[in-house]
Structure formats: C-alpha cells, structure tokens
Motif scaffolding. Structure first.
Motif, short mmCIF file in Angstrom:
data_model
loop_
_atom_site.label_atom_id
_atom_site.label_comp_id
_atom_site.label_asym_id
_atom_site.label_seq_id
_atom_site.Cartn_x
_atom_site.Cartn_y
_atom_site.Cartn_z
N PHE A 1 0.85 -1.14 0.11
CA PHE A 1 0.01 -0.04 -0.06
C PHE A 1 0.88 1.16 -0.12
CE2 PHE A 1 -2.88 -3.14 1.98
CZ PHE A 1 -3.98 -2.87 1.23
N ASP A 2 0.66 1.97 -1.10
CA ASP A 2 1.58 3.15 -1.13
C ASP A 2 0.54 4.48 -1.13
OD1 ASP A 2 0.40 2.90 -3.71
OD2 ASP A 2 2.29 3.44 -4.67
N VAL A 3 0.90 5.61 -1.26
CA VAL A 3 0.11 6.91 -1.10
C VAL A 3 -0.81 6.58 -2.14
CG1 VAL A 3 0.12 9.36 -1.16
CG2 VAL A 3 2.00 8.11 -0.05
N ASN A 4 -0.63 6.33 -3.12
CA ASN A 4 -1.64 6.31 -4.30
C ASN A 4 -2.72 5.30 -4.22
OD1 ASN A 4 -0.57 8.50 -5.80
ND2 ASN A 4 0.93 7.16 -6.75
N THR A 5 -2.37 4.38 -3.46
CA THR A 5 -3.63 3.09 -3.28
C THR A 5 -4.61 3.67 -2.26
OG1 THR A 5 -1.93 1.37 -3.88
CG2 THR A 5 -3.77 0.80 -2.47
N ALA B 1 -8.51 4.38 -2.74
CA ALA B 1 -9.48 4.21 -1.79
C ALA B 1 -10.15 5.22 -1.11
CB ALA B 1 -8.57 3.15 -0.60
N VAL B 2 -9.84 6.11 -0.63
CA VAL B 2 -10.48 7.03 -0.16
C VAL B 2 -11.45 7.90 -1.14
CG1 VAL B 2 -10.24 9.56 0.83
CG2 VAL B 2 -8.85 7.71 1.78
N THR B 3 -10.90 7.92 -2.42
CA THR B 3 -11.71 8.37 -3.58
C THR B 3 -12.95 7.53 -3.68
OG1 THR B 3 -10.08 9.57 -4.38
CG2 THR B 3 -11.79 9.33 -5.72
N LEU B 4 -12.90 6.42 -3.84
CA LEU B 4 -13.75 5.23 -4.08
C LEU B 4 -14.74 5.26 -2.85
CD1 LEU B 4 -11.92 2.33 -5.93
CD2 LEU B 4 -13.61 4.02 -7.05
#
Length: 54
Positions: free
Chosen positions: A3-7, A11-14
């Motif tokens: 899990f990096d920052v983009n993941t 997840a937060v956007t979804l």
C-alpha cells in the motif's frame, strides 16, 4: 500487497464516491417525498402567516 500513497488515495476516493451515491439514494427515496413536499411549501407558509397578521 504493497500500500503506497496512491493506493490510499484511490481507496479514499472510491469510499467518498460510494458515500455520495448512498446520500443521493437516501435523498431521493420515496420515503422522503412527503418531507420534500413539506419543505417546498415552507416559503409560502411564511407569506401566508404574514398576510394573516396584516
């Protein structure tokens, strides 16, 4: 799974999008129709009450 920052951003956007869709579903449900109709009449009720005072 790494899990990096983009993941986390994805997840937060979804999660936000799903919550938004649930809010829309709740707002436009048939159960809330009478509440929306009552709220739509509020400005007119104020005018009717003011005209009765005069």
């Amino acid at each position: 799974m790494d899990f990096d920052v983009n993941t986390w951003r994805i997840a937060v956007t979804l999660a936000g999008f799903v919550l938004f869709l649930l809010l829309i579903k709740h707002s436009y449900s048939r159960k809330r129709k009478t509440e929306h109709q009552e709220a739509a009449m509020l400005p007119f009720l104020d005018e009717m009450q003011e005209s009765k005072r005069e």
